[in-house]
Write a protein that holds these residues in place. Structure first.
Motif, PDB file in Angstrom:
ATOM      1  N   MET A  85       0.827  -1.207   0.000  1.00 26.38           N
ATOM      2  CA  MET A  85       0.000   0.000   0.000  1.00 26.38           C
ATOM      3  C   MET A  85       0.861   1.256   0.000  1.00 26.38           C
ATOM      4  O   MET A  85       0.483   2.281  -0.574  1.00 26.38           O
ATOM      5  N   THR A  86       2.004   1.172   0.659  1.00 25.25           N
ATOM      6  CA  THR A  86       2.865   2.353   0.775  1.00 25.25           C
ATOM      7  C   THR A  86       3.628   2.640  -0.513  1.00 25.25           C
ATOM      8  O   THR A  86       3.738   3.791  -0.943  1.00 25.25           O
ATOM      9  N   LEU A  87       4.151   1.598  -1.151  1.00 20.61           N
ATOM     10  CA  LEU A  87       5.048   1.783  -2.290  1.00 20.61           C
ATOM     11  C   LEU A  87       4.331   1.818  -3.638  1.00 20.61           C
ATOM     12  O   LEU A  87       4.888   2.311  -4.621  1.00 20.61           O
ATOM     13  N   TYR A  88       3.110   1.303  -3.717  1.00 23.53           N
ATOM     14  CA  TYR A  88       2.409   1.231  -5.001  1.00 23.53           C
ATOM     15  C   TYR A  88       1.032   1.878  -4.886  1.00 23.53           C
ATOM     16  O   TYR A  88       0.213   1.458  -4.072  1.00 23.53           O
ATOM     17  N   LYS A  89       0.797   2.915  -5.683  1.00 26.04           N
ATOM     18  CA  LYS A  89      -0.506   3.583  -5.666  1.00 26.04           C
ATOM     19  C   LYS A  89      -1.431   2.979  -6.720  1.00 26.04           C
ATOM     20  O   LYS A  89      -2.539   2.557  -6.423  1.00 26.04           O
ATOM     21  N   GLY A  90      -0.976   2.955  -7.982  1.00 26.11           N
ATOM     22  CA  GLY A  90      -1.795   2.384  -9.038  1.00 26.11           C
ATOM     23  C   GLY A  90      -2.894   3.318  -9.505  1.00 26.11           C
ATOM     24  O   GLY A  90      -3.085   4.420  -8.977  1.00 26.11           O
ATOM     25  N   PRO A  91      -3.663   2.877 -10.494  1.00 26.08           N
ATOM     26  CA  PRO A  91      -4.742   3.710 -11.028  1.00 26.08           C
ATOM     27  C   PRO A  91      -5.934   3.791 -10.077  1.00 26.08           C
ATOM     28  O   PRO A  91      -6.055   3.009  -9.132  1.00 26.08           O
ATOM     29  N   GLY A 146      -3.484   0.066  -5.665  1.00 25.10           N
ATOM     30  CA  GLY A 146      -2.484  -0.373  -4.703  1.00 25.10           C
ATOM     31  C   GLY A 146      -3.058  -0.517  -3.300  1.00 25.10           C
ATOM     32  O   GLY A 146      -2.712  -1.449  -2.570  1.00 25.10           O
ATOM     33  N   SER A 147      -3.956   0.407  -2.925  1.00 22.07           N
ATOM     34  CA  SER A 147      -4.590   0.318  -1.610  1.00 22.07           C
ATOM     35  C   SER A 147      -5.463  -0.914  -1.512  1.00 22.07           C
ATOM     36  O   SER A 147      -5.482  -1.607  -0.483  1.00 22.07           O
TER      37      SER A 147
END
Length: 383
Positions: A156-162, A313-314
């Motif tokens: 969750m911290t390192l990857y946000k994503g669309p 990512g979340s």
């Protein structure tokens, strides 16, 4: 009679589960209400103070009346623990949480808190409040589940994503606007995430110290009142230093007053007491194992009320965290069964043996009588 006893036992067993589930609904509402108040310009430093003023007024009368006869003396050791508890949760945890939530979103903040059970589990092992037996399945499940939970938090911290439109409410124009603002808000997102993870460490430490304090001061309502008073005082000092604009202390009949009243009564007063009760019965790891429910409720309410974005990512990280938490909770439930089973297996034979010996003593001391009037020992079948 047997049915009534079984129903009573069932209610006793599920009471900690129901208490923690209801509390997660309360936390989800707090996330939304406080976010609305921040958008209307409320200072989080001031909110922490008002929150504990309300909590003290709500809990102190009940503590004074209901625990008047069982309240122990306030020793120096307990007082120092209360000071530490007031610093960990009301001051450090809540202020860092509010800063992180304003830099990210209510949904992301609720998702980040899912790492709380894993951190609490690690601290419980360090302070020897939790047992780990790697040769047994339930012990291994707790360790693996903790590792999976931490991995989900890192995702969750390192990857946000669309952006994921969970309610189908975002238009193409909104998505273009969001993508344009991502670069400018990236540094705030990272800083907010660090704040949220730091507040989670403080919250975990709070549960550990609370468990210690309850052993010395077994009056949960009174302990809750003391924590709220100490949080109000310590938070007030910090707020006066950090918030120089005195107009920030003025609130009216709006969302800012609602945020102070709601969070004070539900998330400080009631929450501290409920968590203390469950902490005493099931331990700190069990208390923190229900945070994913608050994340799910907050994500739905945040999308509906605040029109918040939900990132891929979340969602992926939250799913990983939930899987890890299920493993931890499963291991804890097996621990409870084994502990209860050992307690019963040790208790029942001793009780029966004592009763058997007592009965034999009574019959051995009975005066001798003829065979026609002798009373038989019901346990041995002999006179």
């Amino acid at each position: 009679m047997g049915t009534t006893t079984s129903l009573s036992q069932l209610l006793t067993n599920i009471r900690p589960y129901l208490a923690m589930i209801c509390l997660q609904f309360g936390y989800a509402g707090m996330y939304i209400v406080t976010m609305v108040s921040f958008k209307q310009g409320m200072s989080h430093w001031v909110l922490v103070v008002y929150r504990h003023v309300v909590a003290t007024l709500a809990i102190a009368p009940f503590a004074f009346v209901l625990e008047r006869k069982i309240r122990p003396k306030l020793t120096l050791s307990v007082f120092l623990k209360v000071m530490l508890l007031g610093l960990l949760e009301p001051v450090i945890d809540q202020n860092l949480y509010y800063v992180g939530m304003k830099s990210t979103s209510a949904t992301f903040a609720a998702a980040t808190v899912n790492v709380l059970p894993a951190l609490t589990f690690i601290m419980a092992i360090i302070f020897r409040m939790e047992r780990v037996k790697l040769r047994q399945k339930h012990g291994l499940a707790k360790v693996i589940g903790t590792s999976i939970t931490l991995s989900g938090a890192m995702l969750m911290t390192l990857y946000k994503g669309p952006v994921v439109n969970i309610l189908g409410g975002y238009s193409q124009e909104t998505q273009n606007e969001n993508s344009g603002s991502d670069a400018s808000s990236g540094q705030h997102w990272v800083g907010g995430t660090i704040m949220l993870l730091s507040c989670t460490v403080g919250w975990s430490a709070f549960f550990i110290v609370q468990s210690m304090a309850l052993k010395e001061y077994p009056a949960p309502l009174s302990l809750t009142s003391l924590i709220c008073v100490m949080g109000m005082m310590e938070g007030g000092v910090v707020a006066l230093v950090m918030e120089r604009d005195m107009s920030a202390w003025a609130i009216g009949f709006d969302s800012r007053l609602l945020a102070a009243a709601y969070s004070g009564v539900v998330c400080s007063g009631i929450a501290y007491y409920v968590q203390g009760f469950v902490n005493k019965v099931r331990g700190p790891v069990f208390v923190t194992a229900f945070s994913p429910l608050a994340m799910i409720i907050t994500a739905i309410l945040g999308a509906i009320i605040l029109s918040e974005q939900v990132r891929l990512g979340s969602l992926l990280g939250a799913v990983v965290v939930v899987i890890g938490l299920y493993s931890v909770v499963w291991g804890k439930s097996k621990d409870e069964k084994i502990t209860n089973g050992e307690g019963k297996s040790q208790e029942l034979p001793v009780v029966l043996q004592i009763k058997n010996k007592s009965a034999r003593v009574i019959f051995d001391e009975a005066p001798a009588t003829n065979s026609s009037t002798a009373v038989k020992n019901p346990l041995s079948g002999e006179p």
